[in-house]
Design an enzyme around this catalytic site. Structure first.
Site, PDB file in Angstrom:
ATOM      1  N   HIS A  72       0.798  -1.221   0.000  1.00 10.39           N
ATOM      2  CA  HIS A  72       0.000   0.000   0.000  1.00 10.39           C
ATOM      3  C   HIS A  72       0.832   1.272   0.000  1.00 10.39           C
ATOM      4  CE1 HIS A  72      -2.391  -3.344   1.620  1.00 10.39           C
ATOM      5  NE2 HIS A  72      -3.254  -2.889   0.733  1.00 10.39           N
ATOM      6  N   HIS A 126      -5.562   0.686  -2.759  1.00  7.32           N
ATOM      7  CA  HIS A 126      -6.400   0.857  -3.918  1.00  7.32           C
ATOM      8  C   HIS A 126      -6.117   2.218  -4.545  1.00  7.32           C
ATOM      9  CE1 HIS A 126      -8.559   2.273  -0.411  1.00  7.32           C
ATOM     10  NE2 HIS A 126      -9.404   2.966  -1.152  1.00  7.32           N
ATOM     11  N   GLY A 146     -10.798   0.383  -8.059  1.00  5.36           N
ATOM     12  CA  GLY A 146     -11.499   1.465  -8.754  1.00  5.36           C
ATOM     13  C   GLY A 146     -11.049   1.672 -10.192  1.00  5.36           C
ATOM     14  N   MET A 175     -12.102  -6.206  -9.793  1.00  8.39           N
ATOM     15  CA  MET A 175     -12.992  -7.089  -9.058  1.00  8.39           C
ATOM     16  C   MET A 175     -14.452  -6.751  -9.399  1.00  8.39           C
ATOM     17  SD  MET A 175     -12.723  -8.078  -5.068  1.00  8.39           S
ATOM     18  CE  MET A 175     -13.738  -6.862  -4.323  1.00  8.39           C
ATOM     19  N   SER A 176     -15.024  -5.737  -8.770  1.00  3.77           N
ATOM     20  CA  SER A 176     -16.466  -5.509  -8.944  1.00  3.77           C
ATOM     21  C   SER A 176     -16.888  -5.275 -10.408  1.00  3.77           C
ATOM     22  CB  SER A 176     -16.957  -4.372  -8.047  1.00  3.77           C
ATOM     23  OG  SER A 176     -16.138  -3.250  -8.157  1.00  3.77           O
TER      24      SER A 176
HETATM   25  C1  LIG Z   1      -9.534  -6.655  -3.407  1.00  2.00           C
HETATM   26  C2  LIG Z   1      -8.886  -5.348  -3.365  1.00  2.00           C
HETATM   27  N1  LIG Z   1      -7.642  -5.176  -2.809  1.00  2.00           N
HETATM   28  C3  LIG Z   1      -7.252  -3.913  -2.851  1.00  2.00           C
HETATM   29  C4  LIG Z   1      -5.965  -3.428  -2.287  1.00  2.00           C
HETATM   30  O1  LIG Z   1      -5.771  -2.234  -2.217  1.00  2.00           O
HETATM   31  O2  LIG Z   1      -5.124  -4.276  -1.937  1.00  2.00           O
HETATM   32  S1  LIG Z   1      -8.387  -2.899  -3.579  1.00  2.00           S
HETATM   33  C5  LIG Z   1      -9.455  -4.166  -3.841  1.00  2.00           C
HETATM   34  C6  LIG Z   1     -10.803  -4.015  -4.449  1.00  2.00           C
HETATM   35  C7  LIG Z   1     -10.824  -4.035  -5.941  1.00  2.00           C
HETATM   36  O3  LIG Z   1     -11.586  -2.996  -6.339  1.00  2.00           O
HETATM   37  P1  LIG Z   1     -12.608  -2.970  -7.571  1.00  2.00           P
HETATM   38  O4  LIG Z   1     -13.829  -3.723  -7.138  1.00  2.00           O
HETATM   39  O5  LIG Z   1     -12.868  -1.500  -7.695  1.00  2.00           O
HETATM   40  O6  LIG Z   1     -11.940  -3.563  -8.765  1.00  2.00           O
END
Ligand SMILES: Cc1nc(C(=O)O)sc1CCOP(=O)(O)O
Length: 199
Positions: free
Chosen positions: A103, A123, A157, A177-178
Site C-alpha cells: 500500500h 487501492h 477502482g 474485481m467488482s
Molecule cells: C480486493 C482489493 N484489494 C485492494 C488493495 O488495495 O489491496 S483494492 C481491492 C478491491 C478491488 O476494487 P474494484 O472492485 O474496484 O476492482
C-alpha cells in the site's frame, strides 16, 4: 497490459460459471474467498480446472496450502498471510510465483527485498470494494513503480476510463474485481479495458 480478475469473496454460482467464457481473454484469475474453508476452495478450484481454466492462470489468495496442492501459477500474500520471507526462502516453493499486496513505497521495497515476484498496489481510486478508505492515487502508484524493479499491478477502482492513466504511470497490469462481476457482458468490458489501455 496484464489483466487480472479477482473473485469478490461472495461469488454466486452464476459468477463461477461465467469464468470459462472469458478466461481466454484475461491473464490471471485470483481466487480471493476469505471466508471459505480450504475444503470449499479445493472443490471450487477443482471445478474451475475441470471446466478448462488453465492452472497457469490461477493465483490463490492467502492459502499457500491450496496453491501447492492445486499446483497453480501463484500465491497472493496479504497482511493476514504467512510472512513473505518464509515462502521465498524455502526451495520447495520455488516454482510458485509469489505476489505481495502493498500500500506504499516502504512496503513495496520491503516486499521486493524479501523476494516477491510482483506487487499488487492499491487501492488506486476510490471504490465501493474498499468503502471508507482513502484511495492512494496515481502519484503513489508512480512512486511505488519507481521504487522497485519487479512488476507492479494496480488495483482498486480501475475502469476503462482511468486505465490509460494507470498504465501511463508504469503499472505492468491491472486487477479488477467488482466491474467484471457487475457486468452482463464481461467480454465487451474486457475489450474496453484492453482498447483503453493502448491509448
Ligand atoms: C480486493 C482489493 N484489494 C485492494 C488493495 O488495495 O489491496 S483494492 C481491492 C478491491 C478491488 O476494487 P474494484 O472492485 O474496484 O476492482
Amino acid at each position: 497490459m496484464e489483466l487480472h480478475v479477482i473473485t469478490n469473496g461472495d461469488m454466486l454460482l452464476e459468477h463461477w460459471e461465467r469464468i470459462p467464457q472469458f478466461i481466454n481473454e484475461i491473464d490471471f484469475l485470483h481466487i480471493r474467498e476469505q471466508s471459505k474453508t480450504a475444503n470449499e476452495l479445493f472443490t471450487i478450484v477443482n471445478m474451475l480446472l475441470e471446466k478448462g481454466v488453465p492452472a497457469n492462470k490461477v493465483i490463490i489468495n492467502d492459502r499457500l496450502d491450496l496453491a501447492l496442492v492445486m499446483d497453480v501459477y501463484g500465491i497472493q500474500l496479504g497482511y493476514r498471510s504467512i510472512p513473505l520471507s518464509v515462502v521465498t526462502q524455502k526451495q520447495i516453493f520455488e516454482h510458485l510465483q509469489v505476489g505481495k499486496s502493498v500500500h506504499d513505497v516502504e512496503e513495496a521495497i520491503r516486499a521486493e527485498d524479501e523476494g516477491a515476484d510482483y506487487l499488487l498496489f492499491g487501492h488506486v481510486f476510490s471504490t465501493n470494494s474498499k468503502k471508507g478508505l482513502p484511495p492512494r492515487g496515481v502519484q503513489s502508484l508512480h512512486a511505488v513503480v519507481q521504487s522497485v524493479d519487479i512488476p507492479v499491478v494496480a488495483i482498486g477502482g480501475i475502469t476503462p476510463l482511468n486505465v490509460g492513466e494507470v498504465v501511463a504511470n508504469g503499472a505492468k497490469g491491472i486487477a479488477i474485481m467488482s466491474p467484471i462481476w457487475n457486468t452482463k457482458n464481461p467480454l465487451q468490458l474486457i475489450n474496453e479495458y484492453r482498447n483503453a489501455s493502448h491509448l
